[in-house]
Write an enzyme that holds these catalytic residues in place. Structure first.
Site, PDB file in Angstrom:
ATOM      1  N   LYS A  76       0.829  -1.229   0.000  1.00 14.95           N
ATOM      2  CA  LYS A  76       0.000   0.000   0.000  1.00 14.95           C
ATOM      3  C   LYS A  76       0.856   1.269   0.000  1.00 14.95           C
ATOM      4  CE  LYS A  76      -3.807  -2.224   2.562  1.00 14.95           C
ATOM      5  NZ  LYS A  76      -3.164  -3.472   3.068  1.00 14.95           N
ATOM      6  N   THR A 105     -11.030  -0.344   5.320  1.00 14.02           N
ATOM      7  CA  THR A 105     -12.328  -0.732   5.902  1.00 14.02           C
ATOM      8  C   THR A 105     -12.349  -0.535   7.420  1.00 14.02           C
ATOM      9  OG1 THR A 105     -11.553  -3.004   5.950  1.00 14.02           O
ATOM     10  CG2 THR A 105     -12.972  -2.383   4.111  1.00 14.02           C
TER      11      THR A 105
END
Ligand code: C5P
Length: 233
Positions: A62, A119
């Site tokens: 990421k 999330t």
């Protein structure tokens, strides 16, 4: 090379643990995800070992930095021979475009996937960092931006797959964790979907960890998921 949608998450604290599991899997039947903990401990040599064993590797680091730095990191990932790499869409259009260009110019070209909103972030967490609107609204906006910036796909929760597949069309990979076969333990995952449900909703790849990695017989667990997927497709 695997044609399976299953990516096994190698969430292990050491290379020895990761390799012990890998020895019990099969590169023709799954891909592998290496994340921040394992990579920070074991680094590029482990990734190269997995690639040499014939596995397609999703390097889940990421990246999120200035465009030049992220481009360099993506180039390094491409040189490692990974199959997929991801970056944060909140790094912005120019960062994503720089990553796209770096991958396009590499001899080996991994899939380039964006992360929209983690999330773990609820609406209040988003408000605290200055993002108004619901998580779903933010995900949709960032997904659109990621697609415009030339990403190959998006990491998303199973709850977002239907909405995103409709919004983004068929030529865009949706990579979903939070997958639990009906027979497995939920663990700390709360909003979960079975593998067959996720694929039916439009997921391209399924990131599955503990249902396979913690199973007494990992290959058997993988096979049960394959059977379930074949039955529903
Ligand atoms: O063991 P389990 O199947 O829950 O593993 C899921 C994998 O997907 C882990 O590597 C986890 O970090 C990752 N992940 C997730 N939920 C997200 C994003 C990534 O579970 N929203």
């Amino acid at each position: 090379m695997s044609h399976s949608p299953i990516i096994v998450a190698l969430d292990f604290p050491s290379q020895a643990d990761a390799l012990a599991l890998v020895e019990r899997l099969d590169p023709s039947r799954c891909r592998l995800k290496v994340g921040k903990e394992l990579f920070t401990r074991s680094g590029p040599p482990l990734v190269e070992t997995l690639v040499a064993k014939g596995y397609e590797v999703f390097l889940d680091l990421k990246f999120h930095d200035i465009p030049n730095t992220v481009a360099g990191a993506c180039r390094a990932a491409a040189d490692l021979g990974v199959w997929m790499v991801n970056i944060h869409a909140t790094g912005g259009r120019r960062m994503m475009e720089a990553a796209r260009e770096a991958v396009d110019k590499s001899a080996h070209q991994p899939k380039l996937i964006a992360v929209s909103i983690l999330t773990s972030m609820a609406q209040q967490d988003l408000a605290e960092i200055g993002l108004s609107g619901s998580p779903a609204e933010n995900v949709q906006r960032l997904a659109r931006l990621a697609q415009q910036a030339g990403m190959d796909g998006l990491v998303c929760s199973p709850q977002e797959v239907t909405m995103l597949r409709e919004q983004l069309g068929t030529d865009f990979d949706l990579v979903t964790p939070g997958i639990r076969p009906a027979w497995s333990e939920k663990g700390d995952q709360t909003r979960i979907t079975t593998p067959a449900q996720a694929v039916a909703m439009g997921a391209t790849y399924l990131v599955i960890g503990r249902p396979i990695t913690a199973a007494p017989e990992p290959l058997e667990a993988l096979q049960r998921i394959e059977v379930e997927l074949a039955g529903k497709s």
